[in-house]
Design an enzyme around this catalytic site. Structure first.
Site, PDB file in Angstrom:
ATOM      1  N   GLY A  81      80.724  68.619 -69.154  1.00 22.81           N
ATOM      2  CA  GLY A  81      80.351  67.470 -68.351  1.00 22.81           C
ATOM      3  C   GLY A  81      78.845  67.314 -68.386  1.00 22.81           C
TER       4      GLY A  81
ATOM      5  N   HIS B  99      78.883  71.616 -60.222  1.00 21.41           N
ATOM      6  CA  HIS B  99      77.691  71.857 -61.037  1.00 21.41           C
ATOM      7  C   HIS B  99      77.011  70.528 -61.376  1.00 21.41           C
ATOM      8  CE1 HIS B  99      75.398  74.040 -64.278  1.00 21.41           C
ATOM      9  NE2 HIS B  99      75.401  72.821 -64.814  1.00 21.41           N
ATOM     10  N   GLU B 100      77.812  69.548 -61.832  1.00 24.07           N
ATOM     11  CA  GLU B 100      77.239  68.266 -62.239  1.00 24.07           C
ATOM     12  C   GLU B 100      76.767  67.453 -61.035  1.00 24.07           C
ATOM     13  OE1 GLU B 100      76.390  67.799 -65.147  1.00 24.07           O
ATOM     14  OE2 GLU B 100      77.528  69.439 -66.054  1.00 24.07           O
TER      15      GLU B 100
ATOM     16  N   HIS C 138      73.267  68.457 -60.381  1.00 23.29           N
ATOM     17  CA  HIS C 138      72.274  67.715 -61.176  1.00 23.29           C
ATOM     18  C   HIS C 138      72.073  66.312 -60.622  1.00 23.29           C
ATOM     19  CE1 HIS C 138      71.846  70.864 -64.044  1.00 23.29           C
ATOM     20  NE2 HIS C 138      73.020  70.703 -64.631  1.00 23.29           N
TER      21      HIS C 138
ATOM     22  N   TRP D  98      67.773  78.652 -64.281  1.00 25.38           N
ATOM     23  CA  TRP D  98      66.715  79.102 -65.197  1.00 25.38           C
ATOM     24  C   TRP D  98      65.677  78.010 -65.466  1.00 25.38           C
ATOM     25  CZ3 TRP D  98      71.795  78.283 -66.724  1.00 25.38           C
ATOM     26  CH2 TRP D  98      72.025  77.211 -67.583  1.00 25.38           C
TER      27      TRP D  98
ATOM     28  N   GLU E 294      69.408  75.505 -72.117  1.00 21.53           N
ATOM     29  CA  GLU E 294      69.464  76.705 -72.947  1.00 21.53           C
ATOM     30  C   GLU E 294      69.247  77.957 -72.097  1.00 21.53           C
ATOM     31  OE1 GLU E 294      67.412  76.548 -76.782  1.00 21.53           O
ATOM     32  OE2 GLU E 294      66.804  74.502 -76.237  1.00 21.53           O
TER      33      GLU E 294
END
Length: 540
Positions: free
Chosen positions: A151, A193-194, A197, A205, A210
């Site tokens: 996603g 999680h999305e 954002h 991190w 990445e």
């Protein structure tokens, strides 16, 4: 996804940078914020091509249930958080509710469905197919392919600009949405999680996709109580990377064992909702909650609707009815049109009942639904056709001169343009059936039609002869097929008797770069199907 957005729309970069700075200043200067539970209306847009990505309403409901449990810290596995972080697990005090009113104020279940092969792309063009106003709804697109991810979402600052408003929302690959259907229990946390954002959280991190690289120890997620980390793709509960114990069980990790948001992440997400960036602060206003039908949290019963497993059956065959009413009826009364009524409040029995008709005919169906306070009814006239045995005489010669569909022929499973009668070409008479497939770019669609029953139980052979005209629109191989099936049990099962392939034996003319219409009888071909198997020569 952000890089591609700004590559395609470089004129929005400056606005995004300014919006990011303003939102960060607002976030850092925000004091407290109270404990109001913010409610966010949600709409799911299922983009599908009739495949498994066309997930059920129930799978979407499971996603909503799960994400609300996680955001309110009601997840049973919260007790699994290791001691070092147990004291900073957060109830974010944000709830998400499926919209019950659409942008025009019409009844909705908060789920739309759009057919498009862009489901296999999952990019910005797919989002542009459908979006409800972002100041009123969190838009979630479900598709077959999400740009190689489970996603994705964009930060509020990235979509703040009017020019990027059409990209605001969350994209979920269908098998990472909820925990039933095509998804599973371990994949359900892609959604929180999305949303993180979407509410301005970075990965633990930092600002990249990445994890597990040394450079991340110099990156910051801008949250004070999450340790600096290289990022994790495995559930090493006591893992250390940048000199301290890492919060591996955070929803914003890639560890696969997320259990929590921190208090600092809570503050950051609530700040995003309180900010005007990307109009987030309009979502939870009482006026908007009322306009989208989610203010009270109670289901609004606003439409009675039903469907059926198949609308043409033979007498004695079972057929199942499905209640599609919304939202959340608690009792059902069915009138099947044959003198039979069924009424009750046990959804296992009355929501999606099975019924059998014993007499041929056309039947009107009525459904009355109630939630204990309101009641709605819907009637579909002559909705079900029940066939007897041997309803058509043979020999039958059909040129569709009387129209189509009619009392003898039925359309079924019309996924493409659909069969239709035309007077632009015929072998004899004035009419024929036409399937306009020229403009279709979606593979594997099926368009079917079938007849009433014949009684062949007293004959040794039945013969089906048909004529067709076809030209491919390309010289390359095509997946077009013309198939002839018969059924010896009134449609319970079908037997393939003839198949013509678009590149092999179906063309009757040279390929055509424009929609094909045969100009003479020489562009028609004929074939016959013989039925001699006694098991296939039945009354139905």
């Amino acid at each position: 996804m952000t890089e591609k957005l700004f590559h395609d729309r470089p004129h929005t970069i400056l606005d995004a940078e300014q919006a990011e700075a303003q939102l960060e200043t607002f976030t850092q200067q925000r004091q407290g914020g109270g404990n109001q539970v913010y409610i966010v209306p949600v709409v799911f847009h299922v983009i599908h091509n009739f495949g498994e990505e066309n997930i059920s309403d129930e799978q979407i409901h499971s996603a909503m249930e799960s994400v609300n449990i996680d955001f309110r810290k009601l997840n049973e596995d919260i007790d699994d958080v290791i001691e070092a972080f147990a004291g900073i697990t957060a109830d974010v005090e944000v709830e998400f509710r499926l919209a019950q009113l659409d942008p025009q104020g019409n009844c909705t279940n908060g789920i739309t469905r759009t057919v498009s092969d862009l489901t296999y792309v999952g990019d910005s063009d797919m989002k542009e197919l459908i979006q409800w106003p972002r100041e009123k709804y969190l838009n979630v697109w479900v598709c077959a392919y999400a740009q190689g991810a489970a996603g994705y979402s964009l930060y509020p600052s990235s979509v703040n600009s009017f020019f990027n408003e059409d990209q605001d929302g969350i994209v979920l690959k269908h098998d990472y949405c909820g925990y039933i259907g095509t998804s599973n229990w371990s994949r359900r946390r892609t959604f929180p999680h999305e949303i993180g954002h979407w509410l301005n959280l970075r990965h633990c991190w930092g600002n990249s996709n990445e994890p597990n690289i040394d450079e991340n120890c110099d990156e910051d997620d801008l949250v004070d109580d999450t340790p600096w980390t290289r990022g994790w793709q495995s559930c090493a509960l006591y893992g250390e990377s940048c000199g301290t114990l890492d919060n591996v069980q955070n929803y914003m990790e890639y560890s696969g064992c997320g259990r929590m948001f921190t208090e600092g992440q809570k503050d950051r997400m609530r700040a995003a909702l309180e900010s005007s960036t990307a109009q987030r602060n309009q979502l939870w206003q009482e006026s908007n909650l009322e306009a989208t039908g989610v203010l009270t949290g109670e289901s609004i019963l606003c439409e009675a609707s039903f469907s059926v497993s198949k609308d043409v059956v033979c007498m004695g065959q079972e057929m199942q009815f499905f209640d599609n009413s919304y939202n959340a009826p608690s009792s059902w009364t069915w009138d099947f049109g044959d003198g039979t009524e069924l009424s009750g409040n046990d959804p296992e029995i009355f929501k999606n009942p099975i019924h059998t008709y014993e007499v041929p005919g056309d039947y009107s169906i009525t459904l009355v639904v109630s939630n204990g306070t309101d009641e709605l009814a819907v009637t579909q006239e002559q909705f079900v056709t029940v066939l007897g045995s041997g309803e058509l005489d043979s020999p039958l010669v059909e040129g569709f001169e009387a129209g189509f569909p009619d009392d003898e022929w039925f359309l079924y499973n019309t996924e493409g343009a659909g069969w239709e009668v035309t007077n632009t070409a015929s072998f004899t008479g004035d009419y024929s059936l036409k399937l306009d497939n020229y403009s279709n770019d979606i593979e594997w669609l099926e368009d079917q039609f079938f007849s009433r029953t014949f009684d062949f139980s007293e004959v040794d052979e039945a013969l089906i002869t048909f004529k067709w005209a076809y030209a491919s629109k390309t010289m390359e191989a095509t997946s077009d097929r013309l198939r002839v099936y018969i059924s010896a049990d009134c449609g319970e099962s079908w037997i393939l008797k003839e198949q013509l392939s678009g590149s092999v034996d179906m063309p009757t003319s040279e390929y055509s770069s424009s929609p094909f219409t045969p100009s003479s009888t020489s562009e028609w071909a004929s074939a016959s199907v013989s039925i001699t198997n006694p098991a296939q020569l039945t009354e139905t």
